[in-house]
Design a protein around this motif. Structure first.
Motif, PDB file in Angstrom:
ATOM      1  N   THR A 122       0.892  -1.315   0.085  1.00 14.12           N
ATOM      2  CA  THR A 122       0.169  -0.150  -0.179  1.00 14.12           C
ATOM      3  C   THR A 122       0.702   1.439  -0.082  1.00 14.12           C
ATOM      4  O   THR A 122       0.553   2.291  -0.656  1.00 14.12           O
ATOM      5  CB  THR A 122      -0.979   0.091   1.262  1.00 14.12           C
ATOM      6  OG1 THR A 122      -1.917  -1.136   1.055  1.00 14.12           O
ATOM      7  CG2 THR A 122      -1.671   1.063   1.200  1.00 14.12           C
ATOM      8  N   GLU A 128       0.303   8.475  -2.933  1.00 12.58           N
ATOM      9  CA  GLU A 128      -0.363   8.839  -1.814  1.00 12.58           C
ATOM     10  C   GLU A 128      -0.263   7.797  -0.859  1.00 12.58           C
ATOM     11  O   GLU A 128      -0.114   7.914   0.487  1.00 12.58           O
ATOM     12  CB  GLU A 128      -2.127   8.679  -2.031  1.00 12.58           C
ATOM     13  CG  GLU A 128      -2.610   9.608  -3.204  1.00 12.58           C
ATOM     14  CD  GLU A 128      -2.314   9.377  -4.504  1.00 12.58           C
ATOM     15  OE1 GLU A 128      -2.756  10.124  -5.256  1.00 12.58           O
ATOM     16  OE2 GLU A 128      -1.997   8.250  -4.688  1.00 12.58           O
ATOM     17  N   THR A 130      -1.880   5.176   0.135  1.00 11.17           N
ATOM     18  CA  THR A 130      -2.961   4.801   0.995  1.00 11.17           C
ATOM     19  C   THR A 130      -3.965   3.952   0.413  1.00 11.17           C
ATOM     20  O   THR A 130      -3.893   3.740  -1.007  1.00 11.17           O
ATOM     21  CB  THR A 130      -3.740   6.382   1.398  1.00 11.17           C
ATOM     22  OG1 THR A 130      -4.156   6.593  -0.030  1.00 11.17           O
ATOM     23  CG2 THR A 130      -3.060   7.172   1.705  1.00 11.17           C
ATOM     24  N   GLU A 160       5.217   4.942  10.070  1.00 11.49           N
ATOM     25  CA  GLU A 160       4.338   5.089   8.706  1.00 11.49           C
ATOM     26  C   GLU A 160       5.012   4.211   7.684  1.00 11.49           C
ATOM     27  O   GLU A 160       4.323   4.065   6.495  1.00 11.49           O
ATOM     28  CB  GLU A 160       4.135   6.404   8.324  1.00 11.49           C
ATOM     29  CG  GLU A 160       3.296   7.061   9.342  1.00 11.49           C
ATOM     30  CD  GLU A 160       2.901   8.647   8.692  1.00 11.49           C
ATOM     31  OE1 GLU A 160       3.480   8.873   7.654  1.00 11.49           O
ATOM     32  OE2 GLU A 160       2.236   9.428   9.350  1.00 11.49           O
ATOM     33  N   SER A 176      -2.055   5.077   9.045  1.00 13.94           N
ATOM     34  CA  SER A 176      -1.484   6.104   7.724  1.00 13.94           C
ATOM     35  C   SER A 176      -1.937   5.596   6.341  1.00 13.94           C
ATOM     36  O   SER A 176      -1.994   6.251   5.387  1.00 13.94           O
ATOM     37  CB  SER A 176      -0.131   6.025   7.827  1.00 13.94           C
ATOM     38  OG  SER A 176       0.561   4.821   7.882  1.00 13.94           O
ATOM     39  N   TYR A 177      -2.675   4.231   6.459  1.00 20.88           N
ATOM     40  CA  TYR A 177      -3.109   3.820   5.251  1.00 20.88           C
ATOM     41  C   TYR A 177      -4.679   4.174   4.774  1.00 20.88           C
ATOM     42  O   TYR A 177      -5.315   4.305   3.514  1.00 20.88           O
ATOM     43  CB  TYR A 177      -3.040   2.338   4.973  1.00 20.88           C
ATOM     44  CG  TYR A 177      -1.717   1.717   4.982  1.00 20.88           C
ATOM     45  CD1 TYR A 177      -0.625   2.534   4.538  1.00 20.88           C
ATOM     46  CD2 TYR A 177      -1.563   0.592   5.101  1.00 20.88           C
ATOM     47  CE1 TYR A 177       0.685   1.908   4.364  1.00 20.88           C
ATOM     48  CE2 TYR A 177      -0.181  -0.262   4.844  1.00 20.88           C
ATOM     49  CZ  TYR A 177       0.898   0.588   4.502  1.00 20.88           C
ATOM     50  OH  TYR A 177       2.236  -0.018   4.455  1.00 20.88           O
ATOM     51  N   GLY A 178      -5.249   4.578   5.943  1.00 18.25           N
ATOM     52  CA  GLY A 178      -6.691   4.996   5.927  1.00 18.25           C
ATOM     53  C   GLY A 178      -7.467   4.367   6.824  1.00 18.25           C
ATOM     54  O   GLY A 178      -8.786   4.560   6.713  1.00 18.25           O
TER      55      GLY A 178
END
Length: 614
Positions: A122, A128, A130, A160, A176-178
């Motif tokens: 990811t 991004e 994310t 992160e 930090s990925y969502g």
């Protein structure tokens, strides 16, 4: 709540239809457990049997940050937290998985034999880094033709930047990925695009930084030694609750996140001598869930064991896994391409080993391994091809090199095309690693972002020590440095430049053939032969399925080789030839050919069929 009832409940915080929070935590080491959130006074949990503590309350709401006080110490994050908004050292975030509005009611998981898997990380797959960034690339992936993405682990880790195998909260989703909501959104978007989602999970160990599980209960045992220290406790005293924790974790991903398949990391490092192995228990509980939901879910394992017990059905005495990664196909393929025979590659004899893997899946199936200094493996007779996943590269075999070089940096453009064709022409399920389809030149290096300075330095020194013998090749990249992570990002702008654009078209062509040609789609091992000519570095693979007969010529040498098509009464039609000028190759092979000699260009694969399914 009875013991049996608790075994059927997901640990952590869940919300019911009335908005009430139901709290279940296993903390047999504590005499008092309290829920702490906000400025309110702590709420006492009720002590139940076997070390479980429970609470029902309307006071805790989704979005609240909370933790547990153990004998007035803490608060500590929830061992089954779904969200760590402030990282591994912060409080947990209450999250209601039922709030997401799914639109994938008509989604049907493809058959395992039809999977074409795309492995990605990811953080480095998009600028991004994310889940939302991945969602933006789903149109590209659908056009490429893959129908399953495999996401490297997303359980919360320190900082992160991490491969994901250092996660410390198996139920959480990296902030930090969502976070968990971001993952639900991505899975729903994938299903709308016709793409299944495989999630990589680590059940053999937990990471070091922020790991609080042992503060709560007996999650680990000194009964076994592992590369990461004490083993996860699957069969020692108190192991019932640990098994419950991991079984419910697998079910959660299927039920609450609509994940289609789980890839379980390094299951050979799972130590369990129970009458019912933990993998078998996960299989049985997954099947129960499937009967309830009507959805099919797969279990895939990575293992350093050539043991068919893992992929045999439960009723046949196996653990019932749907498929396994076959590293030996990869190792033989790499050596066939002329890469070094060091370490575990030393056991492989190039094309001879590769031809054996085509025929038998396992190269070592009960024969002596010089690298292991013992006989290794067992026969895989009768195990269908769709239970084996093969690849020419993946995160491990790229990132575990000192400099993290991808295949694009190790072999020629022509050899890269041959390696891709070797995977797609196999009777096994193919897997790609992000960026290989456009010959991505950036490395994929090992990176972490531990916030504990001592731990970060220990990882840094450990990586240097691991590759001390390779000092002539340069210094091992600093795994803690942000630059190491940045170097590992794929470069999307390359897909519009040569020769990357041509490689991408070549992969799309192979994926299309894999989907449309009956022989290539069948994953049938019975109708396959693989003849090897070691001195010529040549393999001839023949596959038959129903009325279609396909012949693939794989020339790993640097000189042309003369080969012959069989059966004088047949006209053979070209499916693909990597040497064709349309793929920037040196020589276009005939579109049609009769039985007799054909000259195969160096480092190339050519595939002919007697019947083409258009």
């Amino acid at each position: 709540m009875s013991y049996e009832a608790m075994m059927g409940v997901r640990p952590g915080v869940t919300f019911n239809d009335r908005g009430e929070a139901n709290v279940l935590v296993w903390a047999p080491k504590a005499e008092k457990v309290q829920l702490k959130f906000g400025d309110s006074l702590p709420l006492d949990l009720e002590k139940g049997a076997y070390g479980f503590w429970t609470l029902e309350t309307f006071a805790l709401r989704p979005g609240d940050k909370y933790g547990f006080l153990l004998d007035d110490q803490g608060p500590l994050p929830d061992p089954a937290t779904l969200h760590q908004p402030d990282g591994v050292h912060g409080l947990s975030g209450a999250f209601d998985v039922r709030k997401f509005s799914w639109t994938d009611g008509q989604w049907k998981n493809p058959a395992m034999k039809d999977y074409i898997i795309y492995e990605l990380h990811t953080g480095t797959f998009t600028p991004e880094g994310t889940f939302a960034g991945i969602a933006e690339k789903l149109g590209y992936l659908a056009e490429l033709g893959v129908n399953a993405i495999e996401i490297m682990p997303v359980s919360q880790f320190a900082g992160e930047r991490n491969w994901g195998y250092d996660g410390v909260f198996p139920y959480s989703v990296q902030n930090s990925y969502g976070g968990p909501g971001g993952l639900q959104y991505l899975v729903n978007a994938c299903h709308e695009r016709g793409i299944a989602v495989v999630l990589d999970l680590v059940y053999n160990h937990l990471g070091p930084e922020g790991n609080v599980l042992e503060r709560f209960g007996h999650y680990f045992t000194a009964k076994y030694n592992t590369p990461w220290g004490e083993a996860v406790n699957f069969d020692d005293a108190w192991s019932d609750a640990v098994r419950h924790y991991f079984v419910q974790n697998a079910l959660m991903w299927f039920r609450d996140f609509h994940i289609d398949a789980l890839r379980l990391d390094a299951v050979h490092a799972i130590k369990d001598f129970s009458p019912v192995h933990i993998l078998q228990e996960i299989r049985e509980k997954t099947d129960e869930l499937a009967r309830e939901t009507g959805r099919e879910h797969y279990l895939i394992v990575e293992m350093d064991l050539n043991d068919t017990r893992f992929v045999k059905p439960v009723e046949s005495g196996g653990y019932g896994m749907d498929a396994q990664w076959v590293d030996e196909f990869h190792h033989a393929l790499r050596v066939s391409s002329g890469q070094e025979r060091t370490g575990y590659y030393s056991d492989f004899d190039g094309v001879a080993s590769l031809a054996k893997s085509y025929r038998d899946a396992y190269v070592y199936d009960g024969i002596y391994s010089d690298h292991r200094k013992r006989k290794f493996g067992m026969k895989a007779d009768g195990i269908p091809g769709h239970r084996f996943i093969v690849f020419s590269q993946n995160h491990d075999h790229v990132g575990n090199r000192m400099l993290g070089e991808r295949t694009s940096r190790l072999v020629s453009f022509e050899m890269q095309k041959l390696l891709a064709g070797a995977v797609f022409a196999s009777p096994f399920v193919p897997l790609l690693f992000m960026g290989e389809e456009w010959s991505e030149p950036n490395p994929f290096q090992y990176f972490v972002s531990h916030t504990d300075p001592e731990l970060a330095e220990a990882v840094r020194k450990g990586r240097k020590k691991e590759f001390a013998a390779f000092h002539l090749e340069g210094e091992a990249p600093d795994p803690v440095a942000a630059a190491t992570f940045e170097r590992s990002r794929v470069q999307w702008h390359l897909i519009d430049r040569e020769p990357h654009r041509t490689m991408l078209r070549y992969y799309r062509k192979w994926i299309g053939l894999r989907k449309t040609q009956p022989v290539l789609k069948a994953c049938d091992r019975e109708g396959l032969s693989a003849d090897v000519f070691e001195e010529k570095e040549l393999i001839i693979v023949e596959r038959v399925w129903e009325r279609q007969h396909v012949v693939a010529f794989l020339n790993f040498s640097k000189t042309p080789r003369e080969v012959s098509l069989p059966f004088a009464h047949l006209t053979w039609h070209k499916l693909i030839a990597s040497s064709d000028t349309v793929w920037n190759g040196p020589q276009t092979m005939p579109e049609k050919a009769e039985a007799g000699p054909v000259i195969m260009p160096p480092e190339s694969i050519t595939v002919y069929a007697n019947i083409i399914n258009s």
